[in-house]
Scaffold this motif. Structure first.
Motif, PDB file in Angstrom:
ATOM      1  N   ALA A 240       0.962  -1.669  -0.255  1.00  0.00           N
ATOM      2  CA  ALA A 240      -0.123   0.428  -0.039  1.00  0.00           C
ATOM      3  C   ALA A 240       0.608   1.650   0.110  1.00  0.00           C
ATOM      4  O   ALA A 240       0.383   2.206  -1.005  1.00  0.00           O
ATOM      5  CB  ALA A 240      -1.151  -0.274   0.996  1.00  0.00           C
ATOM      6  N   LEU A 243       2.227   1.823  -3.735  1.00  0.00           N
ATOM      7  CA  LEU A 243       1.820   1.982  -4.434  1.00  0.00           C
ATOM      8  C   LEU A 243       0.620   3.173  -4.260  1.00  0.00           C
ATOM      9  O   LEU A 243      -0.043   3.938  -5.779  1.00  0.00           O
ATOM     10  CB  LEU A 243       0.651   0.939  -4.733  1.00  0.00           C
ATOM     11  N   SER A 244       0.500   3.781  -3.465  1.00  0.00           N
ATOM     12  CA  SER A 244      -0.468   4.275  -2.722  1.00  0.00           C
ATOM     13  C   SER A 244       0.437   6.227  -3.181  1.00  0.00           C
ATOM     14  O   SER A 244       0.116   7.694  -2.509  1.00  0.00           O
ATOM     15  CB  SER A 244      -0.955   5.048  -1.131  1.00  0.00           C
ATOM     16  N   ARG A 262      -7.508   7.537  -3.428  1.00  0.00           N
ATOM     17  CA  ARG A 262      -6.170   8.527  -3.408  1.00  0.00           C
ATOM     18  C   ARG A 262      -5.734   6.891  -4.766  1.00  0.00           C
ATOM     19  O   ARG A 262      -5.906   5.988  -5.220  1.00  0.00           O
ATOM     20  CB  ARG A 262      -5.437   7.282  -2.514  1.00  0.00           C
ATOM     21  N   THR A 264      -4.294   5.148  -7.090  1.00  0.00           N
ATOM     22  CA  THR A 264      -2.324   4.689  -7.097  1.00  0.00           C
ATOM     23  C   THR A 264      -1.422   4.470  -8.357  1.00  0.00           C
ATOM     24  O   THR A 264      -1.663   4.695  -9.478  1.00  0.00           O
ATOM     25  CB  THR A 264      -2.870   3.118  -6.418  1.00  0.00           C
ATOM     26  N   THR A 266      -0.394   1.292  -9.689  1.00  0.00           N
ATOM     27  CA  THR A 266      -1.234   0.501 -10.752  1.00  0.00           C
ATOM     28  C   THR A 266      -2.804   1.315 -11.419  1.00  0.00           C
ATOM     29  O   THR A 266      -2.602   1.277 -12.938  1.00  0.00           O
ATOM     30  CB  THR A 266      -1.719  -0.323 -10.026  1.00  0.00           C
ATOM     31  N   ARG A 267      -3.454   2.660 -10.334  1.00  0.00           N
ATOM     32  CA  ARG A 267      -4.664   3.146 -10.948  1.00  0.00           C
ATOM     33  C   ARG A 267      -3.990   3.860 -11.994  1.00  0.00           C
ATOM     34  O   ARG A 267      -4.675   4.481 -13.218  1.00  0.00           O
ATOM     35  CB  ARG A 267      -5.200   4.067 -10.164  1.00  0.00           C
ATOM     36  N   TYR A 293      -6.938  -0.686  -5.541  1.00  0.00           N
ATOM     37  CA  TYR A 293      -5.377  -0.124  -6.366  1.00  0.00           C
ATOM     38  C   TYR A 293      -5.737  -0.388  -7.905  1.00  0.00           C
ATOM     39  O   TYR A 293      -4.772   0.315  -8.627  1.00  0.00           O
ATOM     40  CB  TYR A 293      -4.613  -1.713  -6.221  1.00  0.00           C
ATOM     41  N   GLU A 474       6.855   5.653   0.742  1.00  0.00           N
ATOM     42  CA  GLU A 474       5.922   6.212   0.323  1.00  0.00           C
ATOM     43  C   GLU A 474       6.878   7.802  -0.945  1.00  0.00           C
ATOM     44  O   GLU A 474       6.154   8.001  -1.540  1.00  0.00           O
ATOM     45  CB  GLU A 474       5.759   7.112   1.052  1.00  0.00           C
ATOM     46  N   ARG A 477       6.182   6.278  -5.409  1.00  0.00           N
ATOM     47  CA  ARG A 477       5.339   6.844  -6.511  1.00  0.00           C
ATOM     48  C   ARG A 477       5.337   8.068  -7.436  1.00  0.00           C
ATOM     49  O   ARG A 477       5.788   8.025  -8.269  1.00  0.00           O
ATOM     50  CB  ARG A 477       3.717   6.407  -5.959  1.00  0.00           C
TER      51      ARG A 477
END
Length: 526
Positions: A240, A243-244, A262, A264, A266-267, A293, A474, A477
């Protein structure tokens, strides 16, 4: 002394209730100290009563994979009875002692009058005659609860503050246009695997050999370090976090972020036109958090067509998981794919470990039949810490070898692989005072991709150099999205969170918010 005073001053019934509750609370504090000892060994931190209760369900599931359902159920019964006794018996003992004091009030009063000045002198002079340890423990637990409650609103503000939330799809990830991207988490792959002498003698030659194999098929690699939000377990927090783009280090934060909108990583790929796939060999049941995700498709262990045996906690060998991913998503004529895959063969207890077979012979996985019984068992390995470390190192070598083989087999100019560890292994492997740092590597054949990543300061090859920059996980990303954004978007760089690694890794904090399993639906035990 406080208990005696309560019995002498309060009505009989109220006094017994007060001292009984106090005795039970003392038992609870003892349970907390027992939990602290276990958490220190595995997760290198204290137990947190706010966040860590849900670890129990996943712990039972992990135990079932090791000793079977009957053994796990028996262990649960014994543990519940023992813990209940630790809480209940001190309360009953306190009530009994209250009766003794009540029957001998005059003697008790004289004793209290004589000992109270001794206690006061001890407090003033620092003598070890008061319950300072228990009181300090109670204060610490209260502080943990207070910090957990306050963290909810702080983190909610962090979730809402997203510089990429409204970036249109055609401005996201333009630098990777047309590429196939694989984000692979290697379970328990920590800095210790590369730098601890006992582990590096096995792992480092394999990493260097992997670098040479990649170069032979035209691929380059750049490697650095990320600081994981967790240690020894709690893989879902690392997933998490990466990806976030948020520090997710406890279950409250996890629930908050997966319940949000949020963006991510992947999004973001999905918004930019990629087909996004969550390839999840460690998930064995429903996984409602997966929708957060933003995958177009989620394939768990039940949907991969595997017909072979499990290897302790691992539902299947990494070789099968990657071969099945390749067959399903990287066949001729496919469009750009983003696949996120956690590899599980390097998950504790690191035994038994599968043997590699020719990838063309993998089939439905039945080729692995019999291997678990032929390999060294966890019950044998865990009799000796040195054997545990050796088994861990061999599992990392196995997982990394399968990733390199995947690149060799599905290589083309448009394949990019980001591989990283989710957290360090438990202290029995990584040692006391180990950092939370994990290796991270980007692999690509297109030199333009590696040129864009050159500003990260990472070292060449699969093995990160000791003193390359270390980012909090973190930060990845935002740095990744900024690096591979369209040219005009890339000028808006995120805040630089990097630090330079010291030769001696920084020890993780021994206190702070804890971590617990995502829900009972996903098989994600540390």
């Amino acid at each position: 002394l406080a208990g005696v005073a309560a019995v002498l001053l309060l009505p009989r019934r109220a006094a017994r209730i007060a001292v009984g509750v106090a005795g039970a609370l003392a038992g609870l504090l003892a349970v907390g100290r027992i939990a602290d000892a276990g958490f220190a060994v595995v997760l290198a931190r204290r137990f947190d009563p706010v966040f860590d209760a849900a670890f129990l369900g996943d712990a039972v599931e992990f135990l079932r994979t090791q000793v079977g359902a009957a053994g796990a159920d028996a262990a649960v019964v014994v543990a519940v009875v023992a813990l209940a006794a630790v809480v209940v018996l001190p309360g009953l003992a306190a009530v009994r002692l209250a009766s003794v004091v009540d029957r001998h009030r005059r003697i008790a009063l004289r004793g209290l009058a004589a000992l109270a000045p001794v206690w006061l002198a001890g407090q003033l002079l620092g003598w070890p005659v008061s319950a300072s340890t228990a009181l300090g423990d109670a204060e610490g637990r209260a502080s943990q609860v207070d910090a957990g409650l306050r963290d909810r609103s702080v983190f909610a503000a962090e979730v809402r503050a997203d510089p990429f939330a409204n970036v249109p799809g055609d401005r996201l990830l333009a630098g990777l246009h047309g590429k196939d991207v694989v984000i692979a988490f290697v379970e328990s792959y920590g800095r210790s695997a590369v730098e601890s002498p006992a582990l590096a003698q096995t792992v480092v030659p394999a990493l260097d050999a992997g670098t040479r194999r990649l170069a032979a098929v035209g691929y380059g690699a750049r490697s650095g370090w990320l600081t994981s939000p967790t240690f020894g377990g709690g893989s879902w927090f690392a997933h998490a976090t990466l990806l976030s783009g948020l520090p997710v280090d406890n279950q409250q934060r996890y629930r908050s972020v997966v319940g949000s909108d949020r963006l991510t990583l992947t999004r973001a790929f999905g918004r930019a036109g990629w087909r996004t796939v969550g390839w999840q060999p460690g998930v064995t049941r429903a996984w409602p958090e997966g929708s957060f995700y933003g995958y177009d498709t989620i394939v768990d262990s039940r949907g991969m067509g595997y017909r072979g045996p499990s290897f302790s906690w691992a539902t299947m060998p990494d070789e099968y998981a990657l071969a099945a991913l390749g067959r399903a998503e990287f066949g001729p004529g496919h469009g750009p794919v983003l696949a996120e895959v956690p590899l599980v063969s390097s998950h504790a207890p690191w035994a038994p470990l599968p043997r590699t077979v020719p990838w063309d012979a993998v089939g439905d996985g039945s080729v692995f039949d019999g291997m678990p019984g032929q390999a060294e068992q966890a019950s044998q390995v865990w009799q000796d810490p040195a054997r545990v470390r050796a088994a861990y190192a061999q599992s990392i070598v196995y997982s990394m070898d399968q990733l390199v083989t995947f690149v060799e087999r599905y290589r083309d100019d448009d394949l990019v692989v980001v591989l990283l560890g989710d957290h360090q292994p438990a202290s029995i492997v990584s040692g006391q005072g180990a950092s939370r740092d994990v290796p991270v590597t980007i692999v690509a054949r297109d030199r333009a991709v590696l040129t864009k990543a050159a500003g990260w300061g990472w070292s060449a090859g699969l093995r990160p150099a000791s003193r390359v920059p270390v980012w909090p996980m973190e930060a990845f990303r935002d740095r990744f999205l900024s690096t591979f954004a369209a040219a005009s978007q890339a000028t808006s760089r995120p805040k630089d969170h990097a630090r330079v690694a010291n030769a001696t890794p920084t020890a993780p904090a021994a206190t702070g918010p804890g971590s617990t399993p995502p829900t009972a639906t996903a098989r994600t035990m540390p």
